[in-house]
Write an enzyme that holds these catalytic residues in place. Sequence first.
Site, mmCIF file in Angstrom:
data_model
loop_
_atom_site.group_PDB
_atom_site.id
_atom_site.type_symbol
_atom_site.label_atom_id
_atom_site.label_comp_id
_atom_site.label_asym_id
_atom_site.label_seq_id
_atom_site.Cartn_x
_atom_site.Cartn_y
_atom_site.Cartn_z
ATOM 1 N N HIS A 35 19.083 18.395 12.152
ATOM 2 C CA HIS A 35 19.323 18.234 13.589
ATOM 3 C C HIS A 35 20.766 18.638 13.852
ATOM 4 O O HIS A 35 21.689 17.994 13.375
ATOM 5 C CB HIS A 35 19.074 16.782 14.003
ATOM 6 C CG HIS A 35 17.657 16.365 13.805
ATOM 7 N ND1 HIS A 35 16.656 16.614 14.718
ATOM 8 C CD2 HIS A 35 17.038 15.756 12.760
ATOM 9 C CE1 HIS A 35 15.497 16.175 14.271
ATOM 10 N NE2 HIS A 35 15.697 15.641 13.079
ATOM 11 N N ARG B 100 21.993 19.139 17.006
ATOM 12 C CA ARG B 100 22.431 18.489 18.259
ATOM 13 C C ARG B 100 22.932 19.446 19.331
ATOM 14 O O ARG B 100 23.413 19.005 20.373
ATOM 15 C CB ARG B 100 23.522 17.438 17.996
ATOM 16 C CG ARG B 100 23.187 16.412 16.934
ATOM 17 C CD ARG B 100 21.918 15.663 17.224
ATOM 18 N NE ARG B 100 21.738 14.511 16.338
ATOM 19 C CZ ARG B 100 20.594 13.885 16.187
ATOM 20 N NH1 ARG B 100 19.510 14.285 16.843
ATOM 21 N NH2 ARG B 100 20.499 12.846 15.395
ATOM 22 N N ASP C 169 9.272 17.563 16.371
ATOM 23 C CA ASP C 169 9.931 16.508 15.590
ATOM 24 C C ASP C 169 10.694 15.508 16.455
ATOM 25 O O ASP C 169 11.294 15.854 17.465
ATOM 26 C CB ASP C 169 10.889 17.098 14.565
ATOM 27 C CG ASP C 169 11.418 16.023 13.632
ATOM 28 O OD1 ASP C 169 10.589 15.297 13.061
ATOM 29 O OD2 ASP C 169 12.639 15.874 13.513
ATOM 30 N N HIS D 287 5.807 15.530 12.735
ATOM 31 C CA HIS D 287 6.398 14.187 12.602
ATOM 32 C C HIS D 287 5.226 13.217 12.750
ATOM 33 O O HIS D 287 4.672 13.076 13.831
ATOM 34 C CB HIS D 287 7.437 14.013 13.712
ATOM 35 C CG HIS D 287 7.975 12.627 13.849
ATOM 36 N ND1 HIS D 287 9.304 12.325 13.613
ATOM 37 C CD2 HIS D 287 7.394 11.460 14.207
ATOM 38 C CE1 HIS D 287 9.503 11.023 13.821
ATOM 39 N NE2 HIS D 287 8.362 10.477 14.186
ATOM 40 N N ASP E 230 16.581 15.970 6.663
ATOM 41 C CA ASP E 230 16.474 15.317 7.985
ATOM 42 C C ASP E 230 17.867 14.871 8.464
ATOM 43 O O ASP E 230 18.034 13.784 9.026
ATOM 44 C CB ASP E 230 15.491 14.139 7.953
ATOM 45 C CG ASP E 230 15.145 13.640 9.359
ATOM 46 O OD1 ASP E 230 15.535 14.289 10.352
ATOM 47 O OD2 ASP E 230 14.488 12.578 9.462
ATOM 48 N N HIS F 1 24.990 11.097 14.242
ATOM 49 C CA HIS F 1 25.234 10.339 15.473
ATOM 50 C C HIS F 1 26.718 10.034 15.552
ATOM 51 O O HIS F 1 27.406 9.989 14.526
ATOM 52 C CB HIS F 1 24.450 9.020 15.467
ATOM 53 C CG HIS F 1 22.966 9.202 15.576
ATOM 54 N ND1 HIS F 1 22.350 9.692 16.708
ATOM 55 C CD2 HIS F 1 21.975 8.978 14.674
ATOM 56 C CE1 HIS F 1 21.053 9.750 16.522
ATOM 57 N NE2 HIS F 1 20.780 9.337 15.289
HETATM 58 ZN ZN LIG Z 1 10.985 13.384 12.402
#
Ligand SMILES: [Zn+2]
Length: 428
Positions: free
Chosen positions: A63, A65, A152, A179, A305, A309
């Site tokens: 991810h 972002r 996802d 997912h 994954d 954050h």
């Molecule tokens: Zn996921």
Amino acid sequence: MKKLIKGGYVVDPATNKDGLYDILIEGKKISKVDIMIEPKADMEIIDAAGQYIFPGFIDMHVHLREPGQEYKETVTTGLNAAAKGGFTTVACMPNTDPIIDNRSAVEALERKMRGNKVNLKVIGAATKGISTDQLTEMGDMKEAGIVAISNDGKPVPDANTVRRVLEYAKQFDLILIEHCEDLSLAKGGFIHEGYYSTTLGFKGIPREAEDLIVARDIALANMVDGKIHIAHISSKNAVELVREGKRKGINVTAEVTPHHLVLTDEAVSSFNTSTKINPPLRSEEDRQALIDGVLDGTIDIIATDHAPHARWEKEVEYAYAPFGAVGLETAFSLLYTTFVKNNTFTFRDLIEKMANKPGEIFKLGGTLKEGGNADIAIFNPNIDWTVEGKTFESMGQNTPFEGWDLEGVITTTLVKGDYAVKDSQVVR
Ligand SMILES: [Zn+2]
């Protein structure tokens, strides 16, 4: 100038290499892999004595972002983190803001990649806005460069939509990365439903929330002869469902994260919000099933994954913290320290799952074959380090492994023959 990597121990199951080899790089390509290559004046020598040489890792689940949440991570900080971890290609999930569900959004991300060294591959949403049942223009997005489709963060909403997605995706030879979480069963839960959810008084997510969707999607892939890839598998029953699906010849593949292989829900009792992950860290029984799944080939891929954050988002009460942990910079050293040192996995197991298989399944290279791109990671197993989020290239410091002592570092990452990491430092 040509580059000659000398004296390193090469592990690449795809080309059946497991021993001392020299590697010659000309331009962007690997021109030769041989037991002994004579150094010449026009070659830069990379001394790899005492180190391991692997095909650069491919992470099919990160991810970044961007767009929309650049305060958590950007394409550039994410790709620098990837390089630091030995990854030469990463595929980013489309659940950004806005969602990557159309051609121009894919193109915008591809433009952002320019000037960065690590290869970025975009995964497009399966349905518009992710939560709807309206299919995306997959053909259009494929032309713009997507390598797979996924909603996802959420599963594709219902069985009929999964059926239509799989049928449509088939026309463009795209795999659905799913997912797997039954949202009605998981609702309100935030750790594994079991001993720790009971003793801590936290609402649990039963493993059946995952199993139901894995079973649904394997059945549907079988029905329409489509291709399904199970993202971040975490439950023992789900592993068994994939195993059985493969035995029946259904086109199902699966990935597991390093944190699900290494940790159990016991870690949650620390109340460290970096252990709050979706799917949740599960029981020791599940963890052992995941290890077995890696060993017998039921689980094809290890993917991080990577989910950064901001610090303030995770510095709240456990129940209110967002799900996710970063993983790019710790993945390989963590797996080496936890599993290779005690002979659970071999280097071959890890390289197959982190380079060869993702490369093969998603057509992204992932081997050290002559004539292929010089995407290479060099690993020194003799350097110890302590995980400190604040030293990460990633803007996300939310690692469940903070303070852990790990062994081995990536000293060099080459992407298309060019340094992305040199002397363990990112080349900017
Ligand atoms: Zn996921």
